[in-house]
Design a protein around this motif. Structure first.
Motif, PDB file in Angstrom:
ATOM      1  N   SER A  70      44.380 -24.475   3.444  1.00 22.94           N
ATOM      2  CA  SER A  70      45.699 -25.034   3.169  1.00 22.94           C
ATOM      3  C   SER A  70      45.574 -26.462   2.627  1.00 22.94           C
ATOM      4  CB  SER A  70      46.541 -25.032   4.445  1.00 22.94           C
ATOM      5  OG  SER A  70      47.789 -25.653   4.230  1.00 22.94           O
ATOM      6  N   GLY A  86      45.625 -29.599   4.585  1.00 27.47           N
ATOM      7  CA  GLY A  86      46.625 -29.225   5.579  1.00 27.47           C
ATOM      8  C   GLY A  86      46.038 -28.808   6.907  1.00 27.47           C
ATOM      9  N   VAL A  87      44.714 -28.986   7.101  1.00 24.25           N
ATOM     10  CA  VAL A  87      44.059 -28.625   8.364  1.00 24.25           C
ATOM     11  C   VAL A  87      43.245 -29.825   8.836  1.00 24.25           C
ATOM     12  CG1 VAL A  87      43.975 -26.161   7.889  1.00 24.25           C
ATOM     13  CG2 VAL A  87      42.124 -27.612   7.091  1.00 24.25           C
TER      14      VAL A  87
END
Length: 208
Positions: A70, A86-87
């Motif tokens: 992500s 996103g992590v």
């Protein structure tokens, strides 16, 4: 006249398209993480620097399991594109960055590079097998005032005990013949007593 023909031919040639075709290709100058480098953990931001100003870029990050990681929005400034992940971290292994970018002069560039995460996030610790407690026998309840050492063996077994033998019935009233025998004995005693008494009080007969 020959010169005029050459000028006319040159006038109709598409010079702008030829110039565009021979424009320098947009290439990746550097990146963070760098290509074929090893890092302990997955970085929070990817940074791609190109050899010319860019107006747009698309980036895809693929993990060790070939699944896309992500990513956030791409921020473009001059020659640099920045992409937030996103992590918080990823599993150890090889990661591949694939990109496509468009330069300010219309030139396009695409490519990919890889880097390796050595430590990464722990995927989970192996749970120790838990021992199932063996079933224990229910505690034996002893009568009040009886110790376990002095209790008979019957108290220490879980088998149901047979009911205690009933007490013998109480003796009833004596039969009628018992009373009759007592009365007979009493009557005999009275008869003997009265006969003895009469003999003692009878007057003596005078001698002739």
């Amino acid at each position: 006249m020959f010169v005029a023909m050459i000028v006319g031919i040159l006038g109709i040639l598409p010079f702008p398209s030829i110039a565009t075709a021979y424009a320098p290709r947009l290439t990746l100058a550097s990146s963070t993480p760098g290509a074929e480098t090893r890092v302990g953990h997955l970085p929070q931001v990817l940074q791609l620097v190109f050899n010319d100003k860019i107006v747009d870029a698309q980036v895809i990050l693929t993990g060790p399991d070939s699944a896309a990681v992500s990513l956030g929005a791409v921020t473009v400034r001059n020659e640099t594109a920045r992409i937030a992940l996103g992590v918080p971290d990823g599993a150890p292994g090889s990661y591949t960055v694939s990109y496509t970018a468009t330069g300010s002069n219309g030139a396009a560039g695409n490519g990919s590079f890889s880097f390796t995460v050595t430590t990464g996030a722990k995927t989970g610790t192996s749970a120790k097998p838990t021992r199932t407690p063996s079933p224990t026998a229910a505690p034996t309840v002893l009568p009040v005032g009886t110790s376990a050492a002095a209790a008979p063996a019957d108290f220490l077994t879980s088998k149901a005990q047979p009911p205690a033998a009933a007490a013998p019935p109480a003796a009833g009233r004596p039969a009628w013949w018992t009373y009759a025998a007592v009365l007979l004995v009493v009557a005999c005693v009275l008869v003997v007593f009265l006969g003895f008494s009469r003999r003692r009080i009878r007057p003596g007969i005078p001698a002739k």
